[in-house]
Design an enzyme around this catalytic site. Structure first.
Site: not given
Ligand code: NAD
Length: 482
Positions: A152, A228-230, A232, A250, A284, A463
């Protein structure tokens, strides 16, 4: 220098490589077309990146703080010099408006490097003296660390991890999202331009399941910083926890805004429209649940819906487009499915609720109308699960305690906002809101020195400022008999 942007390879040991093997298509969301491929890098590729980072580590860690800071300043300058090109790339890769990438994403990436470059020489560690003994604490770099980021805010979030990791003396293997790899790829070129020693920063492309998991599982990786997502995050924790690596997570959010009748009405309305729909609601920190005091609910609803309907969704390249495209077709389908769910759960769609059919250059792109829902119970799935799109749910409340219960009543706890001019109320409510960040009469104001992160299922660790530098170092106490 590599300029062919149809093959976005890995950047390992100071050079680009495109290994033979499976590839992943990279799409331009605005037009719904594939424009590039990345390798779906396997464990052997990840291994070569880790070896390069391990080899580079001793010399990088041995540099004086000011020398490492100088490299980070050079990275910031090189990024800034290519800001227009990077903003174009980020907009193309994500579907976000070009003006947003120009004014937020890329400037923040520049700022991330400058911020940690200027913080580093001031990063001091503790000492404790007692009769006959002096304890002092060294903060040593960890070694090779992994930085994993989502789609994002691609360069913004990747550099938010890489900058402190490098500043603290670590070498890095970073994995951008496979959905938005373009600016990470360009960061490899920028590392060469900035004269960063080979192997200090490595960028591996590929899917989470293959490339990401090979990276996090490797015992030579001493820390994993993930956004990333919760779901993952939980998977990474499962792999990393038994190896006792440092872990920063995060993750997702379902953030609540609480609007009181005594708020600065116009400012609240305008800021919450931004907080709901910026980046197509794919931040997020977006406020996806807006709780409004019952006495102003009808007025607020009418104004909010009227202005949401007036938001211009369009070609990300046009300056008048306030919203661009959603990042992918599967994501658009997910957002649409939540609107269907909201209706099944008894909600009403006050505006939007459907994809938009655009014309001309962008007719095949993935656009979704800003959507406002109401009439949903606080506990239904629509109000509990992260949608991560331009969809907001309005709910009236009667009392402070009801508002706090609803705001706190999800498994997430990333951010909350309070809208009121009653300072005593702010002091009462801020401590009891279950969120890592509470903004009062503002949203997404980021002072990079402050601790940033979530509670509950939104995060682990913080962070920002010293928190980042502490995460990327290991404290070692020396007890010295005087
Ligand atoms: P995602 O979890 O699908 O992917 C995030 C990253 O993790 C990608 O690079 C992906 O390839 C990698 N990944 C996936 N599976 C993995 C594994 N098994 N091992 C290691 N790496 C792996 O998330 P997304 O769809 O790219 O992003 C959206 C999510 O991110 C939303 O839930 C959003 O709330 C969250 N987000 C959180 C913050 C925060 O600061 N808290 C900021 C931005 C986005």
């Amino acid at each position: 220098m590599v300029s062919d942007l149809s093959e976005l390879g890995n950047f390992i040991d100071g050079a680009f490589h495109f290994p033979a093997g499976p590839t992943i298509d990279v799409w331009e969301p605005a037009v719904g077309e594939v424009y590039a491929q990345i390798p779906d890098s396997d464990a052997a590729v990840v291994n070569s990146a880790i070896v390069a980072a391990q080899t580079a580590f001793p010399a990088w860690a041995a540099l004086e703080a000011e020398q490492r800071a100088a490299y980070l300043f050079q990275l910031a300058d090189a990024l800034e010099a290519r800001l227009p090109e990077l903003a174009q790339a980020e907009s193309k890769d994500t579907g976000k408006p070009l003006w947003l990438a120009q004014s937020v994403d890329i400037p923040r990436a520049v700022r991330n490097f400058r911020f940690f470059a200027s913080a580093l020489p001031h990063f001091a560690s503790e000492s404790h003296s007692s009769q006959g003994f002096l304890n002092y604490t060294l903060r040593q770099p960890l070694g090779v660390v992994a930085c994993i980021s989502p789609w994002n805010l691609p360069l913004y979030l990747l550099t938010w991890k890489i900058a402190p990791a490098l500043a603290a003396g670590n070498t890095v293997v970073a994995k951008p999202s496979e959905i938005t790899p373009l600016t990470a790829y360009l960061l490899g070129e920028i590392a060469i331009q900035a004269g960063l020693p080979a192997g200090v920063l490595n960028l591996v492309m590929g899917s989470g399941a293959k490339t990401g998991s090979a990276l996090t599982a490797d015992s030579r990786i001493k820390a994993v910083s993930f956004t990333g997502s919760t779901r993952t995050g939980a998977e990474i924790a499962r792999v990393v926890a038994p190896k006792f690596k440092k872990l920063s997570l995060e993750m997702g959010g379902k953030n609540a805004a609480i609007v009181f009748a005594d708020c600065d009405y116009e400012k609240t309305l305008e800021t919450l429209l931004r907080a709901a729909f910026s980046n197509q609601g794919q931040i997020c920190l977006c406020m996806s649940r807006v709780l409004v005091e019952a006495s102003i609910y009808d007025r607020f609803k009418a104004d909010f819906v009227a202005r949401a309907q007036a938001i211009q969704v369009g070609d990300p390249l046009l300056p008048d487009s306030r919203l661009g495209a959603l990042v992918s077709l599967p994501h658009l389908e997910k957002v649409r499915s939540y609107v269907d769910l909201a209706i099944q759960e008894g909600g009403s769609v006050l505006c939007g609720g459907t994809p938009l059919q655009m014309q001309g250059r962008i007719e095949k792109g993935w656009y979704f109308a800003p959507t406002v829902l109401e009439g949903l119970s606080a506990n239904c799935r629509t109000n509990q699960e992260e949608i991560f799109g331009p969809v907001v749910s309005l709910m009236p409340f009667e009392s402070e305690s009801e508002a706090v219960d609803v705001a706190n009543g999800t498994e997430y706890g990333l951010a909350a906002t309070l809208w009121t001019n009653d300072h005593a109320r702010v002091m009462r409510l801020s401590p009891v809101l279950q969120a890592g960040v509470v903004w009062v009469n503002c949203w997404m104001e980021r002072d990079l020195r402050t601790p940033f992160g979530g509670v509950k299922m939104s995060g682990l660790g913080r962070e920002g400022g010293w928190d980042s530098l502490c995460f990327f170092t290991e404290p070692k106490n020396i007890c010295f008999a005087q």
